[in-house]
Design a protein around this motif. Structure first.
Motif, PDB file in Angstrom:
ATOM      1  N   LYS A 299       0.836  -1.200   0.000  1.00  0.00           N
ATOM      2  CA  LYS A 299       0.000   0.000   0.000  1.00  0.00           C
ATOM      3  C   LYS A 299       0.874   1.255   0.000  1.00  0.00           C
ATOM      4  N   LEU A 300       1.913   1.261   0.805  1.00  0.00           N
ATOM      5  CA  LEU A 300       2.808   2.404   0.880  1.00  0.00           C
ATOM      6  C   LEU A 300       3.475   2.684  -0.470  1.00  0.00           C
ATOM      7  N   VAL A 301       3.922   1.632  -1.148  1.00  0.00           N
ATOM      8  CA  VAL A 301       4.551   1.806  -2.463  1.00  0.00           C
ATOM      9  C   VAL A 301       3.572   2.466  -3.432  1.00  0.00           C
ATOM     10  N   LEU A 302       2.336   1.994  -3.458  1.00  0.00           N
ATOM     11  CA  LEU A 302       1.337   2.564  -4.371  1.00  0.00           C
ATOM     12  C   LEU A 302       0.954   3.985  -3.989  1.00  0.00           C
ATOM     13  N   GLU A 303       0.773   4.238  -2.704  1.00  0.00           N
ATOM     14  CA  GLU A 303       0.394   5.585  -2.276  1.00  0.00           C
ATOM     15  C   GLU A 303       1.530   6.582  -2.488  1.00  0.00           C
ATOM     16  N   THR A 304       2.762   6.142  -2.337  1.00  0.00           N
ATOM     17  CA  THR A 304       3.902   7.012  -2.605  1.00  0.00           C
ATOM     18  C   THR A 304       3.916   7.426  -4.078  1.00  0.00           C
ATOM     19  N   ALA A 305       3.436   6.537  -4.942  1.00  0.00           N
ATOM     20  CA  ALA A 305       3.337   6.839  -6.372  1.00  0.00           C
ATOM     21  C   ALA A 305       2.040   7.581  -6.703  1.00  0.00           C
ATOM     22  N   LYS A 306       1.336   8.048  -5.685  1.00  0.00           N
ATOM     23  CA  LYS A 306       0.134   8.885  -5.810  1.00  0.00           C
ATOM     24  C   LYS A 306      -1.120   8.148  -6.259  1.00  0.00           C
ATOM     25  N   HIS A 307      -1.149   6.822  -6.104  1.00  0.00           N
ATOM     26  CA  HIS A 307      -2.353   6.064  -6.418  1.00  0.00           C
ATOM     27  C   HIS A 307      -3.216   5.975  -5.158  1.00  0.00           C
ATOM     28  N   ASN A 308      -4.519   5.879  -5.346  1.00  0.00           N
ATOM     29  CA  ASN A 308      -5.448   5.684  -4.231  1.00  0.00           C
ATOM     30  C   ASN A 308      -5.593   4.188  -3.983  1.00  0.00           C
ATOM     31  N   VAL A 309      -5.525   3.782  -2.729  1.00  0.00           N
ATOM     32  CA  VAL A 309      -5.578   2.362  -2.394  1.00  0.00           C
ATOM     33  C   VAL A 309      -6.684   2.100  -1.386  1.00  0.00           C
ATOM     34  N   LEU A 310      -7.587   1.201  -1.754  1.00  0.00           N
ATOM     35  CA  LEU A 310      -8.593   0.679  -0.831  1.00  0.00           C
ATOM     36  C   LEU A 310      -8.074  -0.668  -0.356  1.00  0.00           C
ATOM     37  N   THR A 311      -8.243  -0.960   0.927  1.00  0.00           N
ATOM     38  CA  THR A 311      -7.755  -2.241   1.435  1.00  0.00           C
ATOM     39  C   THR A 311      -8.879  -3.028   2.073  1.00  0.00           C
ATOM     40  N   ALA A 312      -8.795  -4.329   1.903  1.00  0.00           N
ATOM     41  CA  ALA A 312      -9.753  -5.247   2.518  1.00  0.00           C
ATOM     42  C   ALA A 312      -8.967  -6.419   3.073  1.00  0.00           C
ATOM     43  N   TYR A 313      -9.325  -6.839   4.281  1.00  0.00           N
ATOM     44  CA  TYR A 313      -8.642  -7.960   4.910  1.00  0.00           C
ATOM     45  C   TYR A 313      -9.424  -9.256   4.795  1.00  0.00           C
ATOM     46  N   SER A 314     -10.461  -9.255   3.938  1.00  0.00           N
ATOM     47  CA  SER A 314     -11.188 -10.494   3.655  1.00  0.00           C
ATOM     48  C   SER A 314     -11.772 -10.401   2.257  1.00  0.00           C
ATOM     49  N   GLY A 315     -11.994 -11.566   1.657  1.00  0.00           N
ATOM     50  CA  GLY A 315     -12.576 -11.608   0.325  1.00  0.00           C
ATOM     51  C   GLY A 315     -13.965 -10.987   0.262  1.00  0.00           C
ATOM     52  N   PRO A 316     -14.880 -11.374   1.166  1.00  0.00           N
ATOM     53  CA  PRO A 316     -16.225 -10.801   1.114  1.00  0.00           C
ATOM     54  C   PRO A 316     -16.227  -9.270   1.255  1.00  0.00           C
ATOM     55  N   TYR A 317     -15.385  -8.735   2.152  1.00  0.00           N
ATOM     56  CA  TYR A 317     -15.352  -7.287   2.309  1.00  0.00           C
ATOM     57  C   TYR A 317     -14.764  -6.613   1.066  1.00  0.00           C
ATOM     58  N   GLY A 318     -13.753  -7.227   0.482  1.00  0.00           N
ATOM     59  CA  GLY A 318     -13.186  -6.688  -0.757  1.00  0.00           C
ATOM     60  C   GLY A 318     -14.200  -6.646  -1.884  1.00  0.00           C
ATOM     61  N   LEU A 319     -14.978  -7.699  -2.013  1.00  0.00           N
ATOM     62  CA  LEU A 319     -16.017  -7.730  -3.046  1.00  0.00           C
ATOM     63  C   LEU A 319     -17.085  -6.678  -2.769  1.00  0.00           C
TER      64      LEU A 319
END
Length: 120
Positions: A20-40
Motif C-alpha cells: 500500500k505504501l509503495v502505491l500511495e507514494t506513487a500517488k495512487h489511491n488504495v482501498l484495502t480489505a482484509y477479507s474476500g467478502p469485504y473486498g467484493l
C-alpha cells in the motif's frame, strides 16, 4: 495517471502495508480489505476501482473464488494475483507477481496503464 487500486489480503497485514505504501507514494489511491467478502463489497460500493490486487492466500475464501466473483461484478476489471510461490497458477488473474516485490506492482501499472508516480 492516478489509479484506484483495491487490495485484498489477509495474511501478513504488514506485507499489505508495504505494498500500500509503495502505491500511495506513487500517488495512487488504495482501498484495502482484509477479507474476500469485504473486498467484493468494496468493489460494489466503489465501481471506479481500476485494478484489483488479490493475495494468493486469503483466509476463509480462496483467491480463485474472489477473482471469479470480482469478474462477475466487473468483467473488464484487471486482476493481479500476488503469490509467494514461484510459477503460481493465475487462478483467473491476468498477471501474477511475487508478493515480496511490491515495486513490481508499479512496474505493471506503468506497462499496463501508463501510470507512474512521476507524471503528476
Amino acid at each position: 495517471m492516478k489509479l484506484v487500486v483495491l487490495m485484498i489480503e489477509v495474511e501478513q497485514p504488514e506485507g499489505l502495508s508495504a505494498r500500500k505504501l509503495v502505491l500511495e507514494t506513487a500517488k495512487h489511491n488504495v482501498l484495502t480489505a482484509y477479507s474476500g467478502p469485504y473486498g467484493l463489497e468494496l468493489m460494489r460500493r466503489f465501481p471506479n476501482v481500476d485494478l484489483l490486487v488479490v493475495h494468493r492466500f486469503v483466509d476463509g475464501m480462496p483467491a480463485e473464488e474472489i477473482i471469479r466473483q470480482a469478474k462477475e461484478i466487473n468483467p473488464k476489471m484487471p486482476v493481479v494475483l500476488l503469490s509467494p510461490v514461484a510459477d503460481a497458477e493465475p487462478l483467473g488473474a491476468q498477471h501474477v507477481i511475487p508478493s515480496h516485490e511490491p515495486q513490481m506492482i508499479l512496474t505493471l501499472l506503468e506497462e499496463s496503464f501508463g501510470a507512474s508516480g512521476t507524471n503528476y
